[in-house]
Write a protein that holds these residues in place. Structure first.
Motif, short mmCIF file in Angstrom:
data_model
loop_
_atom_site.label_atom_id
_atom_site.label_comp_id
_atom_site.label_asym_id
_atom_site.label_seq_id
_atom_site.Cartn_x
_atom_site.Cartn_y
_atom_site.Cartn_z
N ALA B 110 -9.03 2.09 0.92
CA ALA B 110 -9.54 0.49 0.58
C ALA B 110 -8.45 -0.30 -0.18
O ALA B 110 -8.28 -1.41 0.45
CB ALA B 110 -10.81 0.80 -0.22
N LYS B 111 -7.84 0.27 -0.89
CA LYS B 111 -6.41 -0.21 -1.58
C LYS B 111 -5.61 -0.56 -0.65
O LYS B 111 -5.06 -1.86 -0.72
CB LYS B 111 -6.18 0.66 -2.86
N VAL B 112 -4.90 0.09 -0.03
CA VAL B 112 -4.01 0.04 1.15
C VAL B 112 -4.59 -1.07 2.19
O VAL B 112 -3.75 -1.98 2.44
CB VAL B 112 -3.71 1.26 1.91
N ASP B 114 -6.50 -3.28 1.45
CA ASP B 114 -6.48 -4.75 0.76
C ASP B 114 -5.13 -5.46 0.93
O ASP B 114 -5.02 -6.54 1.26
CB ASP B 114 -6.71 -4.40 -0.80
N GLU B 115 -4.17 -4.54 0.73
CA GLU B 115 -2.70 -4.92 0.85
C GLU B 115 -2.43 -5.39 2.20
O GLU B 115 -1.94 -6.66 2.30
CB GLU B 115 -1.70 -4.00 0.49
N ALA B 116 -3.11 -5.05 3.32
CA ALA B 116 -3.04 -5.72 4.66
C ALA B 116 -3.67 -7.01 4.62
O ALA B 116 -3.04 -8.10 5.20
CB ALA B 116 -3.49 -4.84 5.63
N VAL B 168 3.29 -1.01 -10.54
CA VAL B 168 3.82 -2.06 -9.66
C VAL B 168 2.87 -3.05 -9.39
O VAL B 168 3.21 -4.12 -9.49
CB VAL B 168 4.19 -1.07 -8.27
N ASP B 169 1.49 -2.39 -9.22
CA ASP B 169 0.56 -3.57 -9.14
C ASP B 169 0.47 -4.26 -10.44
O ASP B 169 0.30 -5.66 -10.34
CB ASP B 169 -0.74 -2.96 -8.77
N GLY B 170 0.66 -3.72 -11.44
CA GLY B 170 0.57 -4.38 -12.83
C GLY B 170 1.79 -5.38 -13.02
O GLY B 170 1.44 -6.52 -13.42
N GLU B 197 -8.23 -9.14 -6.46
CA GLU B 197 -8.23 -7.92 -5.71
C GLU B 197 -7.26 -7.05 -6.69
O GLU B 197 -7.39 -5.86 -6.67
CB GLU B 197 -8.12 -8.02 -4.40
N GLU B 198 -6.16 -7.49 -7.03
CA GLU B 198 -4.93 -6.75 -7.59
C GLU B 198 -5.70 -6.09 -8.91
O GLU B 198 -5.01 -4.96 -9.16
CB GLU B 198 -3.87 -7.57 -7.93
N SER B 199 -6.50 -6.55 -9.61
CA SER B 199 -6.98 -6.11 -10.85
C SER B 199 -7.57 -4.82 -10.51
O SER B 199 -7.32 -3.78 -11.31
CB SER B 199 -7.91 -7.08 -11.43
N PHE B 200 -8.32 -4.69 -9.62
CA PHE B 200 -8.86 -3.36 -8.92
C PHE B 200 -7.70 -2.43 -8.79
O PHE B 200 -7.65 -1.27 -9.30
CB PHE B 200 -9.80 -3.58 -7.87
N HIS B 201 -6.81 -2.70 -8.18
CA HIS B 201 -5.47 -2.00 -7.86
C HIS B 201 -5.01 -1.18 -9.05
O HIS B 201 -4.73 -0.14 -9.11
CB HIS B 201 -4.40 -2.69 -7.06
N GLN B 202 -4.67 -2.11 -10.04
CA GLN B 202 -4.10 -1.64 -11.28
C GLN B 202 -4.99 -0.91 -11.96
O GLN B 202 -4.74 0.36 -12.46
CB GLN B 202 -3.65 -2.89 -12.10
FE FE2 Z 1 -1.89 -4.48 -4.87
#
Ligand code: FE2
Ligand code: FE2
Lengths: 241, 356, 94
Positions: B110-112, B114-116, B168-170, B197-202
């Motif tokens: 799901a994270k990858v 999201d990046e798309a 990296v996301d941070g 969305e990035e906050s979920f990634h971090q």
């Molecule tokens: Fe990200």
């Protein structure tokens, strides 16, 4: 012999191996939008696999959870159909696999949703909607590839011819199971025949019908898939992630 | 399908970065309501009007007049950002097939994915400036536009997935939260959506590292090794030091950029120190220490020569990342052609029907 | 030849009772694919939403080249939300 545990395990393994294959497309799809779509479908299959394997573990009563079933069984213990473990091939092969898989899973989950086992009813009700979406997606692409360019038509027909023999195994009779797969065949035939016709594709003749997945006799491909999927989990026995 | 994943919803500690994103969103609405004359008086007034909109902290929208250099700068920055999201899928995508549990597999996928999505939001924002996505993708594929150098490092173990999420996301969030206040409307709005969305990634990255650092000795060593390898490249994500940064001053004046590279880098270091302590992992910098006078941490700068080498194409994975992207694009060509041909046939049929 | 993958503007009704809101744009060769892609990209398949896709070329605007994109937060699968993750006590700025 083929009680609810065996039945649930088969469905869970189908979904898990399908998810593993579909996820291989990530960063490789023909268009960025399609990368997202294939990941969505992989996530649906993975979600269904987790519910089914968790429930299978409970039915078995030996203390195995979804991860124990996914990561600590060998290929001879997997019960998925051969169709899902076949390599992705080109985009046409992947769409042929998805068309046949979803045209099988949709009536299967629909039947489950109307069944007697409460847990399977809930899983079927949720997964049915997702299968409808997968079927829609696969049909949309099979039509475009079949009736697109000369090259895409050639590739799509070749993909259908290559994958078709593996559909026979999906409908092997199992009268004792919560849903007998042989009862799903007419609906599958109706849907697939219609899509192939719209796509200007020829429905292959039935002949060679490889099988064995339900008894743990797989193609050579499965062991490689599992080696990759299980390597990290098995390298750290008992670790939590 | 993720029924067993539910936990009680919790607020982010201290409001945190999500709070800043929400503040940016509120500021956007507030500035929009601010009184200001409604339109340029004449064609001679365009530059003055543009300056007034920026001055009032309001947004420049696609139809507005803007200096050509403003447009060019934005296209370059947004495109580079979009390319980074797309190329950035590769290092983490490398571990989807081997994720150690089904839950981690689902989260990473799901994270990858999201990046798309981020890449597509950003290409759409760039297109409002009058450039097409196809042109931008070509510029990436023939090497004329860049992406973030961080994605030219390899992911060697599972812990790298955790380190990427945390560091990296941070770092990306620290860079991007101020962009939620960027003067160009479509970019600011894309950034608000992306930052949420990035906050979920971090957090998923931090959670991976936390599990590893509290797991077996081998897991903890894996986590420390990943942090050792990703720390300095993450610091380098903020770009060259202020003295050497070429685009900064004008971008600041136009409110595209709000803080200098060094300010953001310092903010990132100050945040990470305490987070590393909770993880029980060591930041690989013997000179990292609190400076009472500056009220900030002193730290060792990343190797900027290495950064320049990686940017110019000689990082460990530049060639691999580009070859992968080019292959996917080339191998998908027949599918895109088929879809276009099918659409053209259907459109022609429709026309015939209308004519008949 | 016309553009093989033209631009479409996407409008989403997030909940019953709300009107459709412009959420952004995307490329697709035809309307069916545009709708499919819009669902994946802008709603990540939430239920109960309604989506419109409109060829960007079919929009007449009072400012002829306005194509402005508005991005709303989407309610997604639970692990997409940062609050789903356990943050150990005492960790700030995450
Ligand atoms: Fe990200
Ligand atoms: Fe991103």
């Amino acid at each position: 012999m083929n009680g609810p545990f065996e039945f649930t395990l088969r469905l869970g393994d189908d979904a898990l191996i399908a998810a593993q294959r579909l996820a291989e497309w990530t960063t490789r799809a023909p268009e960025m939008e399609e990368d997202i779509a294939l990941a969505n479908i992989a996530l649906d299959q993975l979600g269904a696999a987790r519910l089914l394997l968790t429930y299978a573990g409970e039915l078995e009563g030996a203390g195995r959870d979804e991860d124990a079933l996914a990561f600590l069984r060998d290929d001879r213990e997997f019960r998925n159909c051969l169709l899902v473990e076949l390599p992705n091939g080109d985009f046409a092969v992947t769409m042929a696999k998805l068309l046949f898989l979803s045209a099988y899973q949709l009536p299967l989950y629909t039947a489950l949703a109307g069944g007697a086992d409460e847990r399977l009813v809930a899983i079927g009700a949720k997964a049915r909607k997702e299968s409808a979406y997968h079927l829609d997606h696969a049909s949309l692409w099979v039509r475009r590839l079949g009736d697109g360019t000369e090259e895409s038509h050639r590739r799509m027909q070749a993909a259908v011819d290559e994958i078709w023999p593996y559909t026979a195994e999906l409908f092997a009779p199992d009268p004792g199971a919560p849903v007998d797969p042989s009862t799903l065949r007419p609906e599958f035939e109706r849907v697939v025949t219609e899509v192939l016709a719209e796509a200007t594709l020829t429905r292959p003749e039935s002949g060679w019908a490889p099988a064995g997945g339900r008894d743990g006799l797989h193609t050579e491909h499965l062991s490689y898939l599992l080696a990759e999927m299980q390597v990290l989990h098995r390298a750290h026995p008992g670790a939590r992630w | 399908m993720y029924g067993n994943d539910f936990g009680p919803p919790e607020e982010a500690p201290g409001g945190g970065l999500l709070g800043e994103v929400e503040a940016a969103e509120a500021a956007l609405r507030e500035a929009a309501a601010r009184q200001r004359r409604g339109a340029p008086a004449s064609d001679d007034d365009l530059a003055g009007y543009f300056a007034e909109v920026i001055e009032a902290d309001q947004k420049i929208e696609p139809r507005d007049w803007m200096p050509e250099k403003y447009r060019k700068t934005l296209i370059r920055q947004i495109a580079q950002h979009a390319h980074s999201e797309i190329i950035g899928m590769q290092p983490e995508g490398n571990w989807i097939s081997r994720a150690p549990s089904l839950k981690r597999k689902a989260i990473l996928l799901a994270k990858v994915q999201d990046e798309a999505g981020h890449g597509l939001y950003l290409y759409a924002a760039a297109e409002t400036l009058g450039v097409s996505r196809d042109e931008l993708v070509d510029l990436l594929l023939n090497g004329r536009q860049k992406y973030s150098s961080i994605f030219n490092y390899p992911t060697l173990t599972w812990a790298d997935v955790g380190a990427i999420g945390w560091l990296v996301d941070g770092a990306a969030i620290v860079n991007q939260v101020p962009l939620c206040r960027c003067s160009y409307g479509p970019y600011a709005r894309a950034m608000i959506r992306i930052c949420k969305e990035e906050s979920f990634h971090q957090r998923q990255g931090y959670e991976i590292l936390h599990s590893l650092s509290h797991g077996t000795p081998a897991q903890k060593a894996m986590a420390q090794d990943a942090v050792n390898r990703w720390w300095y490249p993450s610091l380098a994500m903020f770009g060259p030091p202020d003295g050497e940064s070429t685009h900064s001053a004008q971008s600041m004046a136009w409110k595209i950029k709000r803080f200098s590279n060094d300010e953001l880098r310092q903010r990132f270091v100050d945040m990470c120190v305490q987070q590393a302590e909770v993880l029980g992992l060591t930041i690989p910098d013997p000179d990292l220490r609190w400076n009472e006078e500056r009220q900030a941490y002193d730290f060792t700068q990343p190797d900027y020569d290495e950064l320049m080498r990686v940017i110019s194409g000689d990082g460990p994975c530049n060639r691999q990342r580009m070859a992968h992207r080019r292959r996917a694009h080339a191998e998908g060509a027949w599918v895109r052609e088929a879809a276009a041909a099918y659409a053209a046939k259907r459109a022609a049929e429709k026309k015939e029907k209308v004519a008949a | 030849m016309s553009d093989p993958s033209p631009l479409w503007e996407v409008f989403v009704r997030a909940r019953r009772g709300l009107s459709h809101t412009h959420v952004g744009s995307l490329h697709a060769p035809d309307a069916e694919l545009a709708l499919r892609n819009a669902r994946d990209l802008y709603t990540r398949r939430q239920e109960g939403v309604s989506i419109w896709v409109v060829p960007a070329g079919a929009i007449t605007a009072s400012s002829p080249d306005e194509k402005d994109a508005f991005f709303d937060p989407a309610a997604d699968k639970v692990y997409r939300h940062p609050t789903f993750y356990e943050v150990p006590d005492g960790v700030a700025h995450l």
